[in-house]
Write an enzyme that holds these catalytic residues in place. Sequence first.
Site, PDB file in Angstrom:
ATOM      1  N   TYR A 227      -5.335 -94.840  20.814  1.00 19.13           N
ATOM      2  CA  TYR A 227      -6.480 -94.164  20.194  1.00 19.13           C
ATOM      3  C   TYR A 227      -7.531 -93.661  21.171  1.00 19.13           C
ATOM      4  CZ  TYR A 227      -8.084 -99.087  20.215  1.00 19.13           C
ATOM      5  OH  TYR A 227      -8.370-100.363  20.561  1.00 19.13           O
ATOM      6  N   CYS A 413      -0.731-135.824 -19.433  1.00 18.85           N
ATOM      7  CA  CYS A 413      -0.146-136.730 -20.433  1.00 18.85           C
ATOM      8  C   CYS A 413       0.127-138.130 -19.871  1.00 18.85           C
ATOM      9  CB  CYS A 413       1.137-136.125 -21.012  1.00 18.85           C
ATOM     10  SG  CYS A 413       2.511-136.080 -19.849  1.00 18.85           S
ATOM     11  N   CYS A 433       4.451-132.814 -23.514  1.00 23.09           N
ATOM     12  CA  CYS A 433       3.235-132.760 -22.691  1.00 23.09           C
ATOM     13  C   CYS A 433       2.333-131.617 -23.182  1.00 23.09           C
ATOM     14  CB  CYS A 433       3.597-132.546 -21.221  1.00 23.09           C
ATOM     15  SG  CYS A 433       2.150-132.239 -20.190  1.00 23.09           S
TER      16      CYS A 433
HETATM   17  S1  IVH Z   1     -12.083 -97.000  19.862  1.00 21.23           S
HETATM   18  C1  IVH Z   1     -15.247 -96.629  22.867  1.00 21.23           C
HETATM   19  N1  IVH Z   1     -10.421 -96.841  17.861  1.00 21.23           N
HETATM   20  O1  IVH Z   1     -11.985-102.202  17.533  1.00 21.23           O
HETATM   21  C2  IVH Z   1     -14.400 -96.864  21.690  1.00 21.23           C
HETATM   22  N2  IVH Z   1     -11.096 -99.012  18.564  1.00 21.23           N
HETATM   23  O2  IVH Z   1     -14.703-103.276  17.483  1.00 21.23           O
HETATM   24  C3  IVH Z   1     -13.469 -97.962  21.898  1.00 21.23           C
HETATM   25  N3  IVH Z   1     -10.060-100.846  17.329  1.00 21.23           N
HETATM   26  O3  IVH Z   1     -12.170-102.988  20.921  1.00 21.23           O
HETATM   27  C4  IVH Z   1     -12.655 -98.350  20.766  1.00 21.23           C
HETATM   28  N4  IVH Z   1      -8.844 -99.588  15.995  1.00 21.23           N
HETATM   29  O4  IVH Z   1      -9.919-103.336  19.700  1.00 21.23           O
HETATM   30  C5  IVH Z   1     -11.125 -97.664  18.655  1.00 21.23           C
HETATM   31  N5  IVH Z   1      -8.927 -96.537  16.110  1.00 21.23           N
HETATM   32  C6  IVH Z   1      -9.608 -97.349  16.908  1.00 21.23           C
HETATM   33  C7  IVH Z   1      -9.544 -98.759  16.802  1.00 21.23           C
HETATM   34  C8  IVH Z   1     -10.317 -99.558  17.644  1.00 21.23           C
HETATM   35  C9  IVH Z   1      -9.153-100.828  16.339  1.00 21.23           C
HETATM   36  C10 IVH Z   1     -10.638-102.069  17.886  1.00 21.23           C
HETATM   37  C11 IVH Z   1     -10.582-102.144  19.387  1.00 21.23           C
HETATM   38  C12 IVH Z   1     -12.016-102.233  19.806  1.00 21.23           C
HETATM   39  C13 IVH Z   1     -12.641-102.830  18.587  1.00 21.23           C
HETATM   40  C14 IVH Z   1     -14.124-102.562  18.516  1.00 21.23           C
END
Ligand code: IVH
Length: 683
Positions: A227, A413, A433
């Site tokens: 992501y 019971c 029962c």
């Molecule tokens: S972006 C600067 N995208 O959520 C942005 N994080 O609470 C960095 N996470 O550490 C994270 N899905 O472990 C991003 N689609 C997604 C995500 C995601 C899960 C988790 C990740 C991050 C945490 C933050």
Amino acid sequence: MSLEAHAEELRVQIAHHNERYHTLDDPEISDAEYDTLVRELRQLEEDHPELAHEDSPTRQVGGAISTTFDPVEHRVPMMSLDNAMDAEELSAWADRVTKGLEGDAPTFVCELKFDGLAINLRFEDGQFVQAATRGDGHVGEDVTANVATIDDVPERLAEPAGGSALPSVLEVRGEVYMTGSSFEQLNERALAAGDKPFVNPRNSAAGSLRQKDSSVTARRNLSFWSYQLGEVVGGPVFDSHVAMLEYAAVFGFPVNENIRTFNTIEEVAAHCTYWQEHRHDLDYEIDGVVIKLDDVAQRERLGVTSRAPRWAIAYKFPPEERTTKLLEIQVSVGRTGRATPFAVLEPVFVGGSTVGMATLHNQDQVAVKGVRPGDTVVVRKAGDVIPEVVGPVLNLRPAKSKPWVFPSDCPRCGNPLVRPEGEADTRCVAPDCPAQRDQKIAYFASRGAMDIEGLGEQMVEKLTATEFVHDPADLYSLTVDQLVELERIGETSATNLVDAIQASKAQPLPRFLTALGVRHLGPAASLALTNEFHTLDTIMSKSTEELAAVDGVGEVIANTIVTWFDQKSNKAYIERFREAGVNFGDPNAALEAERARAAISQTLEGRAVVVTGTLANYNREAAAEAITSRGGKSPGGVSKKTLALVVGDSPGASKLKKAESLGVPILDEAGFESLLATGELPE
Ligand code: IVH
């Protein structure tokens, strides 16, 4: 306590929970409770800046670094995300964004928030060289050997089409997670080996990634979603997030199919609500939606705080796991006499409702879960699933607690409970029962059966305490006069109840079949039998073989049905329903069903067609319906037996990859329509 002492106490608590979660993979409190602590501290520090510390956990990302793995310094820090707990907080974030951009319109990219562990993957000259956890955001742990066992992580970058150059350095970030099905398999293996089951997929994924022996990780079947990019050297410069993800996908990284862009925060909020309701449609866990600005220049204008970017936010779903006190364990006796232990809990708001009780299933489950009265326990309520006690938080067990002992006698019971050897269930076998009788009637009236409003367990107990009702068939001769004789039932309630009982006579046959409470005969088999034979009399006239031949029935159910209807007392029981005028099915339905079947030609008889992505003319249900109404099947995954994979917009990368590797034909929407019409794969 002074404010200063309170802030310090919160800091100590948070640091402790950080260690339990990030380093030991064994949290004591739920994510929701952790978030509450952090929010409380943050509020305190905002209101009283003099209390704020340089090293406050509110300014840090993640947890301390364990010494098991080598440290890895992140070239680009791995940040965390700020949270929005509801639509209001989401819109407050959008207001801050708009203000920060001085009126420039933002485009929001929404991704699912996967519940796993953030990982940085590093590729040099196309070769996978290192994987590191997030750690404190600056220094993580080297988990390269373990991550190398994950199928979703390419060993080498796929050469981009058109001969464009590989970047000399490419860091791809994302979430390592465990699918629901892998988690179930893992726990089946754990139980078979007599080990304690894992609490949830996230903890299992975290534990699996921190194995010293990577062959253990390999068996855990972890997965990965990308992501974000980290360091990139010798690659293109991106101006949008979507372009970055597309770039990652070209190299073979899995990018989730449920990514959408929107221009207004109202659309974003609607999207979040959609996923809050559909989170359990997926075979992996999500705990929210992450919203990011698409435009890289806009991101730079907003900048970051010490721990999180201002250009992104995590919309968190309400928690489905909480900890609470297990006050006591009681046993209830059901309609088949089964004695089920259940936990009486200090009420806790979880999964959208307040939970005060949760089933513990049977004697062995109490032992496997290892819960005792007085324990602090993790309670989980996911979607429509009934609430469940996941397990105790052992660190918080009171010193004097004792294991719970299953009672020897029926709590209703007083007759001895029996547990036949080799069986998991303990039962009350007393034929008279009262608990069994009441439960049988309540089941008959329940929502999945005859659906008689106003006839819950309490009302049933009132009725059976009189001479009027001894079994479900008695309900149909109950009168308003008899009911008003009962204490605390007024004329109106009595009339409503009698009307509801009378109205239930017209319920469709599958409901009545289910309501009879024949062992193994649930709603699905009842429906299958009705679709095949249409009337109760026809079903009763069939042999075990004839019943077992019905798709979805099988030998075990067929056997119990025939035995049940053969019993003299049950025959008499059924006749009482017939006399009362209960619907036993429509003899003309057979003809109509035959006509409907003939109208749609069964072009896909017995074949499996899988659909992924969005089609223009069919939503998910309509596509499945188009397949099944032609005799086909529409399973969720691609296998060797799949006839074709139909691909729409933003398809699932893993399905596509699998179809390609198995040589399953891939069709577009036009190809799908021609397949539906002819049953032949288009040229
Ligand atoms: S972006 C600067 N995208 O959520 C942005 N994080 O609470 C960095 N996470 O550490 C994270 N899905 O472990 C991003 N689609 C997604 C995500 C995601 C899960 C988790 C990740 C991050 C945490 C933050």
